[in-house]
Design a protein around this motif. Sequence first.
Motif, PDB file in Angstrom:
ATOM      1  N   MET A 109       0.841  -1.197   0.000  1.00 51.27           N
ATOM      2  CA  MET A 109       0.000   0.000   0.000  1.00 51.27           C
ATOM      3  C   MET A 109       0.874   1.245   0.000  1.00 51.27           C
ATOM      4  N   PRO A 110       0.481   2.273  -0.765  1.00 51.85           N
ATOM      5  CA  PRO A 110       1.235   3.523  -0.706  1.00 51.85           C
ATOM      6  C   PRO A 110       1.003   4.228   0.623  1.00 51.85           C
ATOM      7  N   ASN A 111       2.009   4.972   1.075  1.00 44.42           N
ATOM      8  CA  ASN A 111       1.872   5.726   2.311  1.00 44.42           C
ATOM      9  C   ASN A 111       1.141   7.036   2.050  1.00 44.42           C
ATOM     10  N   LEU A 112       0.426   7.501   3.054  1.00 39.42           N
ATOM     11  CA  LEU A 112      -0.293   8.764   2.955  1.00 39.42           C
ATOM     12  C   LEU A 112       0.316   9.721   3.968  1.00 39.42           C
ATOM     13  N   ASP A 113       1.525  10.168   3.679  1.00 38.73           N
ATOM     14  CA  ASP A 113       2.255  11.046   4.598  1.00 38.73           C
ATOM     15  C   ASP A 113       1.822  12.489   4.357  1.00 38.73           C
ATOM     16  N   PHE A 114       0.810  12.916   5.101  1.00 44.86           N
ATOM     17  CA  PHE A 114       0.295  14.280   4.962  1.00 44.86           C
ATOM     18  C   PHE A 114       0.187  14.905   6.338  1.00 44.86           C
ATOM     19  N   SER A 115       0.754  16.081   6.489  1.00 41.84           N
ATOM     20  CA  SER A 115       0.649  16.833   7.733  1.00 41.84           C
ATOM     21  C   SER A 115      -0.066  18.143   7.436  1.00 41.84           C
ATOM     22  N   LEU A 116      -1.146  18.389   8.134  1.00 32.56           N
ATOM     23  CA  LEU A 116      -1.962  19.578   7.879  1.00 32.56           C
ATOM     24  C   LEU A 116      -1.164  20.841   8.164  1.00 32.56           C
ATOM     25  N   PRO A 117      -1.021  21.748   7.180  1.00 33.96           N
ATOM     26  CA  PRO A 117      -0.318  23.018   7.453  1.00 33.96           C
ATOM     27  C   PRO A 117      -1.051  23.823   8.524  1.00 33.96           C
ATOM     28  N   HIS A 118      -0.279  24.537   9.309  1.00 32.31           N
ATOM     29  CA  HIS A 118      -0.880  25.315  10.395  1.00 32.31           C
ATOM     30  C   HIS A 118      -1.849  26.365   9.853  1.00 32.31           C
ATOM     31  N   TRP A 119      -1.452  27.048   8.785  1.00 27.58           N
ATOM     32  CA  TRP A 119      -2.318  28.091   8.235  1.00 27.58           C
ATOM     33  C   TRP A 119      -3.635  27.497   7.742  1.00 27.58           C
ATOM     34  N   ALA A 120      -3.588  26.273   7.165  1.00 29.99           N
ATOM     35  CA  ALA A 120      -4.803  25.640   6.668  1.00 29.99           C
ATOM     36  C   ALA A 120      -5.746  25.293   7.823  1.00 29.99           C
ATOM     37  N   TYR A 121      -5.181  24.929   8.961  1.00 26.81           N
ATOM     38  CA  TYR A 121      -6.009  24.603  10.134  1.00 26.81           C
ATOM     39  C   TYR A 121      -6.784  25.827  10.591  1.00 26.81           C
ATOM     40  N   TRP A 122      -6.086  26.940  10.784  1.00 27.32           N
ATOM     41  CA  TRP A 122      -6.748  28.134  11.305  1.00 27.32           C
ATOM     42  C   TRP A 122      -7.679  28.750  10.269  1.00 27.32           C
ATOM     43  N   VAL A 123      -7.273  28.746   8.997  1.00 24.29           N
ATOM     44  CA  VAL A 123      -8.151  29.272   7.949  1.00 24.29           C
ATOM     45  C   VAL A 123      -9.405  28.412   7.817  1.00 24.29           C
ATOM     46  N   GLY A 124      -9.243  27.090   7.923  1.00 21.37           N
ATOM     47  CA  GLY A 124     -10.395  26.205   7.839  1.00 21.37           C
ATOM     48  C   GLY A 124     -11.401  26.439   8.949  1.00 21.37           C
TER      49      GLY A 124
ATOM     50  N   SER B 177      -6.542   6.987   6.912  1.00 18.34           N
ATOM     51  CA  SER B 177      -5.088   7.064   6.829  1.00 18.34           C
ATOM     52  C   SER B 177      -4.421   5.979   7.669  1.00 18.34           C
ATOM     53  N   ARG B 178      -4.984   5.684   8.825  1.00 20.63           N
ATOM     54  CA  ARG B 178      -4.373   4.713   9.744  1.00 20.63           C
ATOM     55  C   ARG B 178      -4.609   3.279   9.289  1.00 20.63           C
ATOM     56  N   TYR B 179      -5.862   2.944   8.952  1.00 19.27           N
ATOM     57  CA  TYR B 179      -6.206   1.542   8.736  1.00 19.27           C
ATOM     58  C   TYR B 179      -6.157   1.124   7.270  1.00 19.27           C
ATOM     59  N   VAL B 180      -6.225   2.083   6.350  1.00 18.20           N
ATOM     60  CA  VAL B 180      -6.134   1.738   4.935  1.00 18.20           C
ATOM     61  C   VAL B 180      -4.722   1.929   4.420  1.00 18.20           C
ATOM     62  N   PHE B 181      -4.112   3.078   4.737  1.00 16.87           N
ATOM     63  CA  PHE B 181      -2.786   3.388   4.226  1.00 16.87           C
ATOM     64  C   PHE B 181      -1.673   3.107   5.235  1.00 16.87           C
ATOM     65  N   GLY B 182      -2.042   2.736   6.468  1.00 15.80           N
ATOM     66  CA  GLY B 182      -1.014   2.461   7.473  1.00 15.80           C
ATOM     67  C   GLY B 182      -0.175   3.680   7.800  1.00 15.80           C
ATOM     68  N   SER B 183      -0.770   4.875   7.742  1.00 20.97           N
ATOM     69  CA  SER B 183      -0.032   6.119   7.978  1.00 20.97           C
ATOM     70  C   SER B 183      -0.795   6.992   8.964  1.00 20.97           C
ATOM     71  N   PRO B 184      -0.784   6.657  10.255  1.00 19.83           N
ATOM     72  CA  PRO B 184      -1.493   7.499  11.226  1.00 19.83           C
ATOM     73  C   PRO B 184      -0.920   8.906  11.249  1.00 19.83           C
ATOM     74  N   THR B 185      -1.796   9.880  11.465  1.00 12.30           N
ATOM     75  CA  THR B 185      -1.373  11.278  11.452  1.00 12.30           C
ATOM     76  C   THR B 185      -0.812  11.675  12.813  1.00 12.30           C
TER      77      THR B 185
END
Length: 440
Positions: free
Chosen positions: A1-16, A276-284
Motif C-alpha cells: 500500500m502507498p503511504n499517505l504522509d500528509f501533515s496539515l499546514p498550520h495556516w490551513a487549520y486556522w483558515v479552515g 489514513s491509519r487503517y487503509v494506508f497504514g499512515s497514522p497522522t
Amino acid sequence: MPNLDFSLPHWAYWVGLIIFPMIAMMLARRPRPERREYSLSLGYFILVCGGMLGLHRFYVKSLVGLLFVPVFLAILFANAEGQDARSIVSNANNTVRMAERILDRETGRIKAAEADLPALRQALANAEVGSFAVRRAERDIERAEKRLNDGRAQIAAAESDLAQSRPAAASARADLAYWSNVAKYAFWLLLAAMAVDALLLPGLVKRANAALPAHEQMSEAELALKRLEESERKEDSEWVSPGWTGWIDRTSLFAGEFVSYWAVIAVFVYYFEVISRYVFGSPTNWAHESMYLMFGMQYLIAGSYAMLTEAHVRVDIFYAPMKRTNKAWVDLLTSVFFFIFAGTLLWTSYTFAVDANAVATGNSLVSDWARGSITFGEMVGGWTTGQWTDPAIRWGEISFNEWEVPLWPMKWVMVIGGLLLVLQGISKLAQDIRAVARGA
C-alpha cells in the motif's frame, strides 16, 4: 500500500476554522427547493470522501456500490494480517539479534575459561595441602567450570532460538509481502473504479433525477426537518432582546451557530485519520491534537450562546415558578457571582494569551511587547516584512508534539470567549434591570 504522509499546514487549520463555518452558514440559510433533486457537486464530494466504500453509487440509488464494499473490506483485512506479520517479523528479528549477541559473547567467554582451566588445575596441584592457596584455587576452578556450564547452556538456548526465529521471520516476511500485495492491488482496483465513476457520475445523476416523480412530495422525515429548522430560527429570534442589548444577543447567537459547525469538521478529520491509519497504514500526528484544541475553543466561544439560550444546567425547583420580576431580582443578586467568574476568566485568559506571545521563539518584537519591554507603538514601528516571511520566526508558544502548532491563537480565542461571556452578562443584567423597573 502507498503511504499517505500528509501533515496539515498550520495556516490551513486556522483558515479552515474560519472559512468552513462561514460557507456552512450560507448553505444552511439557502431556501429548500420545492422539488428534491440529486446534485452533481454533492455526488463528486461523496466520491472523493467515501468513494472507496461506493457511497457515491448509493447516493444515486445504484446497487453497483455493493461491489466496492468487499474490496474495501479486503484492504482492511489484508492490512490487519500484514500488521500481525510485521509484528512477528519484528519480534523474530529481535530474538535473532539477541541470540547472535549471546553466541558472540559466550563463545569468547567459554574459550577463555577453557584456556584458564589447565593453569588453575596445575595451581591446585602445586598448592600445599590445607593451605589458603588450595581453597583459593578450588574456588577459581569452581567459578571457571560454572562459567563454562552457564555459557554452554546459554549457547544452546541461543542456537534453539535461532533455529526457531529465522524460519519464523522468513515465513512472516513472505506473509507480509503477500498481504501487502493484496492490499495494494485492491486499492488500485478501487482507485480505478472511482476514476471510471468520476466520468460516469454526470450520467448517473442525470438518470437518477429523471427517475424522480414529476411532482415529488416531501417525505415525512423531510417535512419534520423543515418544521424543526423553522422552529429553531423562530426560537433563536425570540432570544434577541429589544433595545441596545439586542446587538449583544445577536452576536452571541452568531458565535454559537458559527462554532457549532466545527463539529462537522471533526467528522471529516477523524474520517481522514481512520482511513489514513487503517487503509494506508499512515497514522497522522495532527488529527487528535487539532480536534482537542478545536473543541476547547468551541466550548469557550459557545459559552455566551449557552447563557443567552439558558442552556446551562441549573436547579429550577424554586426559580422556575417565580414571576418575571422576582426572577429578575434573583438574577440581579446572583449576577455578582457570575461577574466574578466571568471577569476572572477574561483576565486569566488575557494573561495566558500574553504569556503565550511572550515565549521567546524568534519574533523578538512580539515577545518584547508581551513581556512589557517595549510599548505597542514601538512594536508596530519596528515591523518589517521579514516578520512575515522569515521561516525561522515563530510568533509564540507552540505545542510539544511533532506537529508543533502555534498555541497562542487558541489562547486569544479564550479571551474572545471570556469577552463574549462578559458582554452577554451585561445584556442579561440590563434586561433584569429593565424588568424590575417596568415591574413585569
